[in-house]
Scaffold this motif. Sequence first.
Motif, PDB file in Angstrom:
ATOM      1  N   ILE A 183      -9.196  -1.594   0.792  1.00 41.20           N
ATOM      2  CA  ILE A 183      -7.878  -1.942   0.250  1.00 41.20           C
ATOM      3  C   ILE A 183      -7.880  -3.364  -0.286  1.00 41.20           C
ATOM      4  O   ILE A 183      -7.387  -3.635  -1.383  1.00 41.20           O
ATOM      5  CB  ILE A 183      -6.796  -1.783   1.335  1.00 41.20           C
ATOM      6  CG1 ILE A 183      -6.622  -0.302   1.706  1.00 41.20           C
ATOM      7  CG2 ILE A 183      -5.457  -2.356   0.857  1.00 41.20           C
ATOM      8  CD1 ILE A 183      -5.717  -0.068   2.893  1.00 41.20           C
ATOM      9  N   VAL A 210      -2.817   0.336   8.616  1.00 39.00           N
ATOM     10  CA  VAL A 210      -2.489  -0.637   7.571  1.00 39.00           C
ATOM     11  C   VAL A 210      -1.426  -1.629   8.038  1.00 39.00           C
ATOM     12  O   VAL A 210      -1.547  -2.838   7.836  1.00 39.00           O
ATOM     13  CB  VAL A 210      -2.020   0.083   6.287  1.00 39.00           C
ATOM     14  CG1 VAL A 210      -1.486  -0.927   5.267  1.00 39.00           C
ATOM     15  CG2 VAL A 210      -3.163   0.889   5.680  1.00 39.00           C
ATOM     16  N   VAL A 270       0.833  -1.203   0.000  1.00 40.94           N
ATOM     17  CA  VAL A 270       0.000   0.000   0.000  1.00 40.94           C
ATOM     18  C   VAL A 270       0.874   1.263   0.000  1.00 40.94           C
ATOM     19  O   VAL A 270       1.828   1.365   0.777  1.00 40.94           O
ATOM     20  CB  VAL A 270      -0.938   0.034   1.225  1.00 40.94           C
ATOM     21  CG1 VAL A 270      -1.819   1.283   1.196  1.00 40.94           C
ATOM     22  CG2 VAL A 270      -1.800  -1.234   1.268  1.00 40.94           C
TER      23      VAL A 270
END
Length: 226
Positions: free
Chosen positions: A118, A22, A5
Amino acid sequence: MTIRVLLADDQALLRSAFRVLVDSEPDMEVVGEASDGAQAVRLAKEERADVVLMDIRMPGTDGLAATRMISTDPTLAHVRIVILTTFEVDDYVVQSLRAGASGFLGKGSEPEELLNAIRIAAGGEALLSPAATKGLIARFLAQGDADDGRDPARTERLEALTVREREVLVQVAGGHSNDEIAERLEVSPLTVKTHVNRAMAKLGARDRAQLVVIAYESGLVRPRVE
């Protein structure tokens, strides 16, 4: 497989918060941070990002320009872009979807929503926030040109689709998942996936978000303003 990411936002505090969130997940990691669009494009290449969380309003090269650069670069064809916005209705969001973004998400969304977004974007199986994205596109196209924003070139390209592919495209534009479409059309999810992939190939769409845009711009689906 770990989802790589990239965070692109000019606010360092937000980037830090997103990084902590994340990096706390076992199946994803932050591979870079960008404070403007030009840096985002460069890092997407250097760090081999899978998903870019892209802010729209950034100094210099903004998120819209960066999205267009990434989506038109053949070497970055695998990269999926999720637009982060503080506004539910934003013309730049629609332009970003047209430029190649996979969808959008509000910055005020719950952590689980962001993480799920995501994963969905990385998997490429479903349009991110389908109902919201569809509604946003519909509202802006409804306010478009006198011809309702219809693109004659894309209308002509629809002729390459089979009847069943058109039916599936209408359902995709309605924000339905493959499983939901399968139930509606009484076919298997695998069959739906095959039709979606063929429609994407024939129409030159990167993902389902692009299919939604094409469905509206071609006139196959008419916008409705709630």
